[in-house]
Scaffold this motif. Structure first.
Motif, PDB file in Angstrom:
ATOM      1  N   GLY A   1      16.852   4.721  -4.665  1.00 19.75           N
ATOM      2  CA  GLY A   1      15.694   5.490  -4.452  1.00 19.75           C
ATOM      3  C   GLY A   1      15.187   6.137  -5.820  1.00 19.75           C
ATOM      4  O   GLY A   1      16.110   6.633  -6.496  1.00 19.75           O
ATOM      5  N   VAL A   2      14.035   6.011  -6.002  1.00 22.34           N
ATOM      6  CA  VAL A   2      13.423   6.748  -7.127  1.00 22.34           C
ATOM      7  C   VAL A   2      14.152   6.670  -8.390  1.00 22.34           C
ATOM      8  O   VAL A   2      14.085   5.561  -8.975  1.00 22.34           O
ATOM      9  N   THR A   3      14.778   7.457  -9.054  1.00 25.76           N
ATOM     10  CA  THR A   3      15.144   7.291 -10.353  1.00 25.76           C
ATOM     11  C   THR A   3      16.353   6.212 -10.433  1.00 25.76           C
ATOM     12  O   THR A   3      16.730   5.727 -11.390  1.00 25.76           O
ATOM     13  N   THR A   4      17.168   6.037  -9.196  1.00 29.33           N
ATOM     14  CA  THR A   4      18.169   5.069  -9.046  1.00 29.33           C
ATOM     15  C   THR A   4      17.522   3.659  -9.446  1.00 29.33           C
ATOM     16  O   THR A   4      18.467   2.739  -9.854  1.00 29.33           O
ATOM     17  N   GLY A   5      16.376   3.612  -9.306  1.00 34.12           N
ATOM     18  CA  GLY A   5      15.799   2.112  -9.603  1.00 34.12           C
ATOM     19  C   GLY A   5      16.076   1.883 -11.143  1.00 34.12           C
ATOM     20  O   GLY A   5      16.294   0.689 -11.671  1.00 34.12           O
ATOM     21  N   ILE A   6      16.244   3.009 -12.214  1.00 35.11           N
ATOM     22  CA  ILE A   6      16.295   2.658 -13.285  1.00 35.11           C
ATOM     23  C   ILE A   6      17.951   2.465 -13.538  1.00 35.11           C
ATOM     24  O   ILE A   6      17.910   1.722 -14.442  1.00 35.11           O
ATOM     25  N   ASP A   7      18.777   3.219 -12.608  1.00 37.03           N
ATOM     26  CA  ASP A   7      19.958   2.739 -12.915  1.00 37.03           C
ATOM     27  C   ASP A   7      20.354   1.251 -12.672  1.00 37.03           C
ATOM     28  O   ASP A   7      21.051   0.629 -13.420  1.00 37.03           O
ATOM     29  N   MET A   8      19.877   0.808 -11.442  1.00 35.15           N
ATOM     30  CA  MET A   8      19.788  -0.866 -11.334  1.00 35.15           C
ATOM     31  C   MET A   8      19.194  -1.362 -12.325  1.00 35.15           C
ATOM     32  O   MET A   8      19.735  -2.578 -12.742  1.00 35.15           O
TER      33      MET A   8
ATOM     34  N   ILE B   1      13.334   2.313  -0.287  1.00 34.71           N
ATOM     35  CA  ILE B   1      13.027   1.657   1.143  1.00 34.71           C
ATOM     36  C   ILE B   1      12.105   0.237   0.817  1.00 34.71           C
ATOM     37  O   ILE B   1      12.123  -0.304   1.976  1.00 34.71           O
ATOM     38  N   GLY B   2      12.305  -0.075  -0.191  1.00 34.45           N
ATOM     39  CA  GLY B   2      11.858  -1.549  -0.221  1.00 34.45           C
ATOM     40  C   GLY B   2      12.787  -2.245   0.202  1.00 34.45           C
ATOM     41  O   GLY B   2      12.569  -3.661   0.538  1.00 34.45           O
ATOM     42  N   ALA B   3      13.968  -1.891   0.400  1.00 37.30           N
ATOM     43  CA  ALA B   3      15.133  -2.735   1.063  1.00 37.30           C
ATOM     44  C   ALA B   3      14.718  -3.083   2.486  1.00 37.30           C
ATOM     45  O   ALA B   3      14.987  -4.165   2.941  1.00 37.30           O
ATOM     46  N   PHE B   4      13.843  -2.490   2.994  1.00 33.92           N
ATOM     47  CA  PHE B   4      13.408  -2.796   4.449  1.00 33.92           C
ATOM     48  C   PHE B   4      12.564  -4.214   4.260  1.00 33.92           C
ATOM     49  O   PHE B   4      12.609  -4.954   5.232  1.00 33.92           O
ATOM     50  N   ILE B   5      11.709  -4.653   3.204  1.00 34.63           N
ATOM     51  CA  ILE B   5      11.069  -5.768   2.987  1.00 34.63           C
ATOM     52  C   ILE B   5      12.197  -6.703   2.851  1.00 34.63           C
ATOM     53  O   ILE B   5      12.018  -7.913   3.564  1.00 34.63           O
ATOM     54  N   LEU B   6      13.395  -6.509   2.057  1.00 29.20           N
ATOM     55  CA  LEU B   6      14.167  -7.471   1.835  1.00 29.20           C
ATOM     56  C   LEU B   6      14.962  -7.838   3.506  1.00 29.20           C
ATOM     57  O   LEU B   6      15.210  -9.051   3.664  1.00 29.20           O
ATOM     58  N   GLY B   7      15.201  -6.933   4.169  1.00 25.33           N
ATOM     59  CA  GLY B   7      15.720  -6.922   5.454  1.00 25.33           C
ATOM     60  C   GLY B   7      14.918  -7.710   6.549  1.00 25.33           C
ATOM     61  O   GLY B   7      15.328  -8.742   7.063  1.00 25.33           O
TER      62      GLY B   7
ATOM     63  N   PRO C   1       0.790  -1.153   0.039  1.00 21.75           N
ATOM     64  CA  PRO C   1      -0.030  -0.106  -0.123  1.00 21.75           C
ATOM     65  C   PRO C   1       0.631   1.462  -0.147  1.00 21.75           C
ATOM     66  O   PRO C   1       1.936   1.380   0.768  1.00 21.75           O
ATOM     67  N   GLN C   2       0.387   2.321  -0.821  1.00 25.56           N
ATOM     68  CA  GLN C   2       0.993   3.560  -1.016  1.00 25.56           C
ATOM     69  C   GLN C   2       2.445   3.256  -1.428  1.00 25.56           C
ATOM     70  O   GLN C   2       3.514   4.002  -1.326  1.00 25.56           O
ATOM     71  N   THR C   3       2.578   2.438  -2.464  1.00 24.06           N
ATOM     72  CA  THR C   3       4.007   2.307  -3.208  1.00 24.06           C
ATOM     73  C   THR C   3       4.212   3.506  -4.005  1.00 24.06           C
ATOM     74  O   THR C   3       3.381   4.207  -4.455  1.00 24.06           O
ATOM     75  N   VAL C   4       5.391   3.818  -3.976  1.00 25.55           N
ATOM     76  CA  VAL C   4       5.991   4.876  -4.694  1.00 25.55           C
ATOM     77  C   VAL C   4       5.768   4.610  -6.446  1.00 25.55           C
ATOM     78  O   VAL C   4       6.566   3.701  -6.686  1.00 25.55           O
TER      79      VAL C   4
ATOM     80  N   ALA D   1      11.436  -5.519  -4.921  1.00 29.25           N
ATOM     81  CA  ALA D   1      10.610  -4.873  -3.843  1.00 29.25           C
ATOM     82  C   ALA D   1      10.525  -3.465  -4.084  1.00 29.25           C
ATOM     83  O   ALA D   1      11.458  -2.710  -4.180  1.00 29.25           O
ATOM     84  N   ALA D   2       9.344  -2.717  -4.360  1.00 31.40           N
ATOM     85  CA  ALA D   2       9.303  -1.315  -4.631  1.00 31.40           C
ATOM     86  C   ALA D   2       9.078  -0.644  -3.250  1.00 31.40           C
ATOM     87  O   ALA D   2       8.698  -1.255  -2.340  1.00 31.40           O
ATOM     88  N   GLY D   3       9.436   0.626  -3.107  1.00 35.42           N
ATOM     89  CA  GLY D   3       9.239   1.354  -2.040  1.00 35.42           C
ATOM     90  C   GLY D   3       8.028   1.968  -1.681  1.00 35.42           C
ATOM     91  O   GLY D   3       7.203   1.501  -2.534  1.00 35.42           O
ATOM     92  N   SER D   4       7.686   2.467  -0.564  1.00 39.46           N
ATOM     93  CA  SER D   4       6.197   2.753  -0.122  1.00 39.46           C
ATOM     94  C   SER D   4       6.439   3.782   0.968  1.00 39.46           C
ATOM     95  O   SER D   4       7.040   3.787   1.681  1.00 39.46           O
ATOM     96  N   ASP D   5       5.290   4.837   0.821  1.00 39.69           N
ATOM     97  CA  ASP D   5       5.138   5.673   1.821  1.00 39.69           C
ATOM     98  C   ASP D   5       4.671   5.112   2.929  1.00 39.69           C
ATOM     99  O   ASP D   5       4.644   5.701   4.132  1.00 39.69           O
ATOM    100  N   GLU D   6       4.057   3.821   3.159  1.00 35.56           N
ATOM    101  CA  GLU D   6       3.796   3.039   4.380  1.00 35.56           C
ATOM    102  C   GLU D   6       4.595   1.681   4.499  1.00 35.56           C
ATOM    103  O   GLU D   6       4.031   0.832   4.977  1.00 35.56           O
TER     104      GLU D   6
END
Length: 325
Positions: free
Chosen positions: A165-172, A113-119, A14-17, A79-84
């Motif tokens: 974060g954000v545009t760095t996902g494109i670099d990855m 912050i999708g990294a928190f899911i992996l963590g 929920p609230q995925t960026v 895993a995408a980041g999210s505001d929640e």
């Protein structure tokens, strides 16, 4: 990953960026067979229980349930980041699915912050990783067995990739495409998106002078930072900086660290590094000259600084990331 097209599965909460999803997704979409135009990737959006997932933009994205995925068919899970995001860590179904099937998925990544899911699923244990710089300390505190690097825009440690974060996902994503399909394919995608083929994984995710300004919310040291960038070739000892602010060295050191989170010496070092990186990327000046101009004194001191903060020597940095023709 022998299968073509590769299957990329994005995990949404929920609230995925929105851009955390659509940026990398567009990069994978652009990867096509040059002869036939056939897509080389398939993408799918998934969530814990499926159905529409509201993004931070107010637009919902349709997803399939994790239970409906075949982990054996997934080549890459992101895993995408999210505001929640912190609320999502309490989703036992999501974390349980990741813990159960992670070994079956060849490559796993995160954006912001999708990294928190992996963590939470144990995937960052004993691995180097990154997230948005504002969240790096929190990620390290919550998952102490991880090795959080605050500077890079993305990090690859074995099969686990994390981006800042954000545009760095494109670099990855472009780097993943290069790994899968080769440099020519990645270059074609980069040209289509009008991005660098490989903005350095070791490149800082923010401008160091700008970070100082962001931390110093009152702007008290803005003039000082400007003066430092114009005088990098000089000594820049604490006494010199204190004189510019009209403070005693002791009071200046204490006040500066309180305002910016950095000691004066570390701030100067990082600003020298930032200037040297820019010179390596944008000019053809000799490395020894850049070292002098930026105040390192000699190229060996600059080399040690680069290795310490970026993990690469200046020569390698220039070879990989120069934009100067």
């Amino acid at each position: 990953m022998p299968r073509l097209p590769h299957l990329i599965a994005f995990i949404l909460t929920p609230q995925t960026v929105m851009l955390d999803v659509t940026g990398p997704l567009q990069a994978f979409h652009e990867a096509r067979d040059p002869a036939t135009g056939t897509p080389l990737y398939r993408t799918i959006l998934a969530s814990s229980h499926g159905g529409p997932i509201m993004t931070d933009t107010g637009i919902a994205l349709d997803t399939v349930a994790l239970a409906d995925l075949d982990p054996g068919e997934i080549d890459t899970l992101i895993a995408a980041g999210s505001d929640e995001m912190l609320d999502a860590l309490g989703d036992a179904n999501l974390i349980g699915w990741l813990e159960k099937y992670r070994a079956q998925i060849p490559r796993i990544g995160s954006v912001c912050i999708g990294a928190f899911i992996l963590g939470a699923a144990g995937m960052l244990d004993n691995r180097a990783c990154v997230t948005h710089w504002r969240w790096c300390d929190r990620l390290q505190a919550m998952f102490p067995q991880s090795r959080v690097a605050p500077d890079p825009i993305f990090v690859r440690d074995g099969p686990v990739w994390t981006s800042a974060g954000v545009t760095t996902g494109i670099d990855m994503a472009v780097a993943m495409i290069e790994q899968d399909l080769g440099r020519d394919a990645a270059l074609a995608v980069a040209r289509s998106l009008i991005v660098f083929i490989r903005r350095p994984g070791g490149q800082s995710q923010f401008s160091l002078p700008l970070e100082h300004q962001a931390n110093d919310s009152t702007g008290r040291f803005d003039d000082l930072h400007g003066w430092i960038t114009q005088n990098l070739q000089t000594r820049l000892a604490v006494e010199d900086l204190a004189e510019q602010t009209g403070m005693s060295p002791r009071n200046f050191s204490r006040t500066y660290k309180s305002a910016t989170g950095l000691s004066p010496a570390r701030a100067v070092e990082l600003m020298r590094l930032e200037a040297a990186r820019t010179a390596l990327e944008q000019t053809d000046k000799r490395i020894s000259q850049i070292a002098l101009n930026c105040g390192f004194g000699d190229d060996e001191r600059m080399r040690r600084c680069f290795v310490k903060h970026l993990g690469v020597a200046p020569t390698e940095y220039r070879q990989r990331f120069s934009t100067n023709d």
